[in-house]
Write an enzyme that holds these catalytic residues in place. Structure first.
Site, short mmCIF file in Angstrom:
data_model
loop_
_atom_site.label_atom_id
_atom_site.label_comp_id
_atom_site.label_asym_id
_atom_site.label_seq_id
_atom_site.Cartn_x
_atom_site.Cartn_y
_atom_site.Cartn_z
N HIS A 306 -17.41 -9.03 -16.80
CA HIS A 306 -17.50 -8.78 -18.25
C HIS A 306 -18.88 -9.28 -18.73
O HIS A 306 -19.91 -8.87 -18.22
CB HIS A 306 -16.30 -9.45 -18.92
N ARG A 362 -25.10 1.48 -26.16
CA ARG A 362 -25.73 0.17 -26.40
C ARG A 362 -26.91 0.00 -25.44
O ARG A 362 -27.91 -0.64 -25.76
CB ARG A 362 -24.71 -0.95 -26.22
N1 CMX Z 1 -20.97 -1.47 -8.20
C1 CMX Z 1 -20.18 -1.34 -7.13
N2 CMX Z 1 -18.91 -0.97 -7.15
C2 CMX Z 1 -18.39 -0.68 -8.36
C3 CMX Z 1 -19.15 -0.76 -9.54
C4 CMX Z 1 -20.48 -1.18 -9.43
N3 CMX Z 1 -21.27 -1.33 -10.50
N4 CMX Z 1 -18.37 -0.42 -10.56
C5 CMX Z 1 -17.15 -0.14 -10.06
N5 CMX Z 1 -17.16 -0.31 -8.72
C6 CMX Z 1 -16.04 -0.19 -7.80
C7 CMX Z 1 -14.93 -1.13 -8.23
O1 CMX Z 1 -15.18 -2.46 -7.80
C8 CMX Z 1 -13.73 -0.48 -7.58
O2 CMX Z 1 -13.76 -0.81 -6.21
P1 CMX Z 1 -12.38 -1.06 -5.40
O3 CMX Z 1 -11.60 0.19 -5.53
O4 CMX Z 1 -12.85 -1.37 -4.02
O5 CMX Z 1 -11.70 -2.22 -6.08
C9 CMX Z 1 -14.04 1.01 -7.73
O6 CMX Z 1 -15.48 1.09 -7.89
C10 CMX Z 1 -13.39 1.68 -8.90
O7 CMX Z 1 -13.70 0.94 -10.07
P2 CMX Z 1 -13.76 1.64 -11.50
O8 CMX Z 1 -12.40 2.18 -11.79
O9 CMX Z 1 -14.89 2.59 -11.55
O10 CMX Z 1 -14.14 0.44 -12.45
P3 CMX Z 1 -13.18 -0.64 -13.13
O11 CMX Z 1 -12.65 -0.07 -14.38
O12 CMX Z 1 -12.19 -1.16 -12.14
O13 CMX Z 1 -14.20 -1.81 -13.42
C11 CMX Z 1 -16.24 -2.75 -14.16
C12 CMX Z 1 -15.14 -1.72 -14.46
C13 CMX Z 1 -17.19 -2.78 -15.36
C14 CMX Z 1 -15.60 -4.11 -13.99
C15 CMX Z 1 -16.99 -2.31 -12.89
O14 CMX Z 1 -17.64 -1.08 -13.12
C16 CMX Z 1 -18.00 -3.33 -12.41
O15 CMX Z 1 -17.61 -4.24 -11.66
N6 CMX Z 1 -19.31 -3.22 -12.81
C17 CMX Z 1 -20.29 -4.21 -12.47
C18 CMX Z 1 -20.14 -5.44 -13.37
C19 CMX Z 1 -20.56 -5.14 -14.79
O16 CMX Z 1 -21.61 -4.57 -15.06
N7 CMX Z 1 -19.74 -5.56 -15.76
C20 CMX Z 1 -20.08 -5.46 -17.20
C21 CMX Z 1 -19.25 -4.44 -17.95
C22 CMX Z 1 -19.62 -4.43 -19.44
C23 CMX Z 1 -19.15 -5.68 -20.12
O17 CMX Z 1 -17.92 -5.90 -20.21
O18 CMX Z 1 -19.97 -6.51 -20.56
#
Ligand code: CMX
Length: 468
Positions: A306, A362
């Site tokens: 997050h 954003r």
């Molecule tokens: N890099 C690598 N893998 C990623 C990824 C990324 N940036 N984003 C998603 N994935 C992976 C997930 O870890 C998940 O893997 P598993 O199936 O092995 O568990 C898969 O792709 C599917 O995930 P998703 O449905 O696309 O994404 P989620 O809704 O589960 O998660 C989020 C959303 C933001 C947590 C995820 O995209 C992520 O970890 N991003 C990187 C961290 C980040 O930037 N967070 C900030 C978000 C904004 C905020 O809240 O401030």
């Protein structure tokens, strides 16, 4: 006198009994709402919204909002429509709308300090609380109100001064908020037996106090951990962002102050289901006061998936630069580094989103700021190059639902440009801003009398048996 005037406004739009209660509460508690103030406007709006909620329940209460599947229960409740949240709404394709206004609209409509510049976060606060675009005079009244509340007790200063430097700034922020709770007006009013119809009033007072005090706490953490500087007193004649910048030691840098205004506006709210918003709302639903509720929400913001992602993005880029011994990695080098990150079982921070399926507006807004003010900055060049290569890499990997950058992919490079280099601090700034949104909604939670949250959980066995 002031109390009587605002009560007159209140009683026009509401039942006399509630107005009477509020009037006597104001007389007893001296929480006065000046005519024309944000609080007086809320007092006018609350009965109307209470009526809307009542009609919603009567006319549509039993209608379905959609199916809840086993996948949703296991998968972090994605897409389950189970929360009421009025301050903003997120569309997966379009992005966030604050009280119905998109980011470009907010930038155009809200009063700004500099012509054509960034909006005042105080205007955003008015918009989030009331749903109305404030006048410049109303924005000024918020700046003055917040300045007048901006003081923290000595024991909280001492508490922060005694924190070890390696206690993460987000933990220090949460610790300070919990300590500031000693002065919660809501907690005291509850102890004194306040009528539940009036909960919104001390919630509003606490929320405004928290928002006013946050820059002092945040700046003290920054000075203690990174600079060893002294606290700067609040300047009653300037706005919230200028004061916060002064306290951080960047007040002379007008570019930084403008960036801060944009930063504080953009991070305020992202509808109700994200971890920090939902947690604040959840904890508040137990009638924990705004200090405790926000502290809980900020603990969620401190998670790397997050809000902490903004620090992770900068760290990731700097580690890449270090390992490649360059400040300007090529797209090919970025691609290789991304593949290494993914191969080692880590996420690429700043990309992906649980709801969004397009580039986060954003992010776009911060990119526009960079293109206007710092387009030749090498860090911005890297962030730009990542925008070109990372979505393709994530798409190719095949499992990410949204390969596009989110808000956290951009903020660090902007802060770095103006000299705020300490990545561990970035989420604290996110937290200061997030308070504006989640506390505005918390005031409405209490005004609308929303109940304690209590969804149903299931065991794996019970789910298995259910579908036998
Ligand atoms: N890099 C690598 N893998 C990623 C990824 C990324 N940036 N984003 C998603 N994935 C992976 C997930 O870890 C998940 O893997 P598993 O199936 O092995 O568990 C898969 O792709 C599917 O995930 P998703 O449905 O696309 O994404 P989620 O809704 O589960 O998660 C989020 C959303 C933001 C947590 C995820 O995209 C992520 O970890 N991003 C990187 C961290 C980040 O930037 N967070 C900030 C978000 C904004 C905020 O809240 O401030």
């Amino acid at each position: 006198m002031l109390a009587q005037r605002s009560c007159a406004i209140f009683s026009k739009a509401s039942k006399a009994s509630t107005a009477g209660l509020w009037s006597s509460f104001l007389r007893n508690k001296s929480t006065v709402a000046a005519a024309g103030s944000l609080k007086a406007r809320l007092a006018e709006l609350i009965p109307l919204k209470q009526q809307q909620l009542k009609e919603l329940k009567t006319n549509h209460g039993s209608k379905s909002l959609g199916e809840v599947t086993v996948d949703m229960a296991i998968g972090g409740m994605r897409g389950a429509k189970v929360l009421l949240w009025d301050t903003s709404l997120l569309d997966s394709e379009e992005g966030i709308r604050f009280r119905g206004y998109s980011i470009p609209e907010v930038k155009q409509l809200l009063p700004a300090a500099v012509e054509g510049g960034e909006p005042y976060p105080e205007g955003m606060l008015w918009l989030l609380m009331t749903g109305e675009v404030p006048t410049a005079a109303q924005v000024k009244s918020i700046s003055e109100d917040l300045n007048s509340r901006a003081v923290i007790p000595e024991f909280v200063e001492e508490l922060l001064d005694r924190c070890p430097r390696d206690l993460h700034p987000m933990s220090q922020l949460s610790l300070a908020l919990n300590a500031l709770q000693r002065d919660s007006i809501f907690a005291k009013a509850y102890k004194d037996g306040i009528n539940k119809k009036l909960y919104w009033d001390p919630t509003f007072e606490d929320s405004m106090n928290v928002i006013a005090k946050l820059p002092l706490v945040a700046a003290r953490i920054y000075q203690n951990v990174f600079k060893g500087g002294k606290a700067v007193p609040v300047d009653m004649s300037v706005d919230y962002s200028q004061n916060f910048a002064n306290m951080l030691g960047f007040g002379e840098n007008k570019g930084f102050v403008e960036l801060l205004r944009l930063y504080l506006v953009l991070h305020t709210d992202h509808e109700g289901g994200n971890v920090s918003a939902h947690t604040t709302h959840l904890v508040g639903s137990a009638l924990s006061d705004p200090y405790l509720s926000l502290a809980a929400g900020l603990n969620g913001l401190a998670g790397p998936l997050h809000g902490l992602a903004n620090q992770e993005v900068l760290r990731w880029i700097l580690n890449m630069n270090k390992s490649l011994n360059t400040n300007n990695p090529t797209k090919e080098q970025i691609t290789n580094y991304c593949n290494e990150t993914l191969a080692s079982g880590n996420v690429i921070p700043g990309f992906g989103h649980a709801v969004l399926r397009k580039t986060d507006p954003r992010y776009t807004s911060q990119r526009e700021f960079a293109l206007k003010h710092l387009k030749d900055d090498p860090l911005f060049q890297t962030v730009s190059n990542m925008y070109e290569v990372v979505p393709q890499i994530l798409t190719k990997q095949g499992k990410v639902k949204n390969p596009w950058p989110n808000v956290d992919a951009h903020s660090g490079c902007l802060l770095c440009h103006y000299g705020l280099l300490e990545q561990d601090y970035y989420t604290v700034m996110f937290g200061v801003s997030r308070a504006f949104g989640v506390l505005s909604q918390l005031v409405w939670d209490r005004a609308l009398g929303l109940p304690i949250e209590r969804p149903k959980s299931m065991t794996m066995d019970s789910l298995t048996n259910m579908f036998k």
